[in-house]
Design a protein around this motif. Structure first.
Motif, PDB file in Angstrom:
ATOM      1  N   LEU A  71      38.359  21.834 118.058  1.00 43.88           N
ATOM      2  CA  LEU A  71      38.320  23.284 118.145  1.00 43.88           C
ATOM      3  C   LEU A  71      38.794  23.699 119.489  1.00 43.88           C
ATOM      4  O   LEU A  71      38.599  23.063 120.337  1.00 43.88           O
ATOM      5  N   ASN A  72      39.786  24.831 119.551  1.00 43.02           N
ATOM      6  CA  ASN A  72      40.312  25.504 120.824  1.00 43.02           C
ATOM      7  C   ASN A  72      40.092  26.893 120.433  1.00 43.02           C
ATOM      8  O   ASN A  72      41.055  27.589 119.635  1.00 43.02           O
ATOM      9  N   SER A  98      44.570  14.212 107.945  1.00 43.58           N
ATOM     10  CA  SER A  98      43.866  15.401 107.342  1.00 43.58           C
ATOM     11  C   SER A  98      42.745  15.910 108.095  1.00 43.58           C
ATOM     12  O   SER A  98      41.986  16.535 107.946  1.00 43.58           O
ATOM     13  N   GLY A  99      42.786  15.383 109.353  1.00 43.84           N
ATOM     14  CA  GLY A  99      41.860  15.953 110.434  1.00 43.84           C
ATOM     15  C   GLY A  99      42.278  17.347 110.694  1.00 43.84           C
ATOM     16  O   GLY A  99      43.493  17.893 110.449  1.00 43.84           O
ATOM     17  N   VAL A 100      40.962  18.293 111.021  1.00 40.49           N
ATOM     18  CA  VAL A 100      41.309  19.447 111.171  1.00 40.49           C
ATOM     19  C   VAL A 100      41.549  19.969 112.738  1.00 40.49           C
ATOM     20  O   VAL A 100      40.789  19.256 113.693  1.00 40.49           O
ATOM     21  N   LEU A 101      42.474  20.899 112.876  1.00 38.40           N
ATOM     22  CA  LEU A 101      42.794  21.536 114.301  1.00 38.40           C
ATOM     23  C   LEU A 101      42.500  22.856 113.979  1.00 38.40           C
ATOM     24  O   LEU A 101      43.129  23.398 113.426  1.00 38.40           O
ATOM     25  N   TYR A 102      41.316  23.666 114.827  1.00 34.93           N
ATOM     26  CA  TYR A 102      41.268  24.901 114.523  1.00 34.93           C
ATOM     27  C   TYR A 102      41.436  25.742 115.693  1.00 34.93           C
ATOM     28  O   TYR A 102      40.863  25.326 116.782  1.00 34.93           O
ATOM     29  N   ARG A 150      50.109  20.244 108.898  1.00 32.01           N
ATOM     30  CA  ARG A 150      50.507  21.320 107.595  1.00 32.01           C
ATOM     31  C   ARG A 150      50.061  22.805 108.027  1.00 32.01           C
ATOM     32  O   ARG A 150      49.426  22.866 109.087  1.00 32.01           O
ATOM     33  N   ALA A 151      50.872  23.611 107.270  1.00 36.92           N
ATOM     34  CA  ALA A 151      50.726  25.010 107.801  1.00 36.92           C
ATOM     35  C   ALA A 151      49.468  25.483 107.465  1.00 36.92           C
ATOM     36  O   ALA A 151      48.462  25.154 106.833  1.00 36.92           O
ATOM     37  N   ALA A 152      49.019  26.273 108.553  1.00 40.64           N
ATOM     38  CA  ALA A 152      47.775  27.054 108.883  1.00 40.64           C
ATOM     39  C   ALA A 152      47.151  27.438 107.903  1.00 40.64           C
ATOM     40  O   ALA A 152      47.882  28.388 107.128  1.00 40.64           O
ATOM     41  N   GLN A 153      45.845  27.678 107.497  1.00 42.11           N
ATOM     42  CA  GLN A 153      45.246  28.511 106.683  1.00 42.11           C
ATOM     43  C   GLN A 153      44.860  29.686 107.799  1.00 42.11           C
ATOM     44  O   GLN A 153      44.384  29.110 108.943  1.00 42.11           O
ATOM     45  N   ILE A 154      45.221  30.981 107.490  1.00 43.01           N
ATOM     46  CA  ILE A 154      45.048  31.945 108.448  1.00 43.01           C
ATOM     47  C   ILE A 154      43.756  32.760 108.002  1.00 43.01           C
ATOM     48  O   ILE A 154      43.882  33.319 106.673  1.00 43.01           O
ATOM     49  N   LEU A 162      42.606  35.633 115.199  1.00 44.16           N
ATOM     50  CA  LEU A 162      43.058  35.191 113.783  1.00 44.16           C
ATOM     51  C   LEU A 162      42.312  33.743 114.009  1.00 44.16           C
ATOM     52  O   LEU A 162      42.260  33.459 115.316  1.00 44.16           O
ATOM     53  N   SER A 163      42.058  33.225 113.124  1.00 43.72           N
ATOM     54  CA  SER A 163      41.466  31.735 113.004  1.00 43.72           C
ATOM     55  C   SER A 163      42.620  31.255 112.330  1.00 43.72           C
ATOM     56  O   SER A 163      43.011  31.374 111.177  1.00 43.72           O
ATOM     57  N   LEU A 164      43.025  29.963 112.763  1.00 37.86           N
ATOM     58  CA  LEU A 164      44.161  29.062 112.235  1.00 37.86           C
ATOM     59  C   LEU A 164      43.784  27.617 112.152  1.00 37.86           C
ATOM     60  O   LEU A 164      43.140  26.999 112.997  1.00 37.86           O
TER      61      LEU A 164
END
Length: 174
Positions: A71-72, A98-102, A150-154, A162-164
């Motif tokens: 999380l950032n 598949s780890g998440v970067l938010y 991969r492309a962000a969910q926006i 925005l949350s990316l």
């Protein structure tokens, strides 16, 4: 959950209590912020907050070598662009496939501010340090892709932010 640039620690305290099944690892490069994070953790009284670690995204190796998610919040616009690039590169090393970067904060779209308040904020940031400023969403996504995300969910958020949500590409090298 590795929180990078935890700042005062307010988010760590809030999220650790709200998400008790996650182990929260706050971090920040500032010794003053590390003290504040410890204070917020004490107030939160959550047993899932680890002691904060000193982490500067541009200094490798990071003190945390693996995380399920990162999380950032509100960092990449209050730092040089090189810090954003280092965040993506470091996250690609630390996160599993598949780890998440938010990421959360204000962003431009196609070079344009999404609100007058964001433009004023950007001008203020750049007057404090010309290397800082509200980043363009396209440039952020390109940097993420170059690091194997991969492309962000926006997701539109309050206050013109925005949350990316990026996921590490399963085919990207570790």
């Amino acid at each position: 959950m590795l929180e990078i640039a935890s700042g005062t620690g307010q988010h760590a305290g809030f999220f650790a209590r709200a998400l008790p099944t996650l182990r929260w690892q706050p971090s920040d490069p500032s010794p003053l912020h590390l003290d504040s994070i410890r204070a917020w953790a004490e107030v939160a009284d959550a047993d899932n907050i680890a002691a904060p670690v000193s982490l500067d995204v541009e200094s490798w190796p990071w003190p945390v070598t693996q995380a399920d998610a990162i999380l950032n919040i509100n960092m990449i616009h209050i730092a040089p662009w090189s810090a954003a690039l280092a965040l993506f590169q470091g996250a690609a090393r630390v996160l599993p496939s598949s780890g998440v970067l938010y990421l959360y904060g204000p962003f431009k779209r196609e070079g344009q501010h999404t609100a007058e308040s964001n433009q004023r904020f950007d001008e203020r940031l750049r007057s404090e340090d010309p290397r800082w400023g509200v980043r363009d969403l396209g440039e952020v996504q390109a940097a993420a892709a170059a690091a194997g995300f991969r492309a962000a969910q926006i997701i539109a958020m309050p206050a013109n932010n925005l949350s990316l949500v990026f996921r590490r590409d399963a085919d990207a090298p570790a």
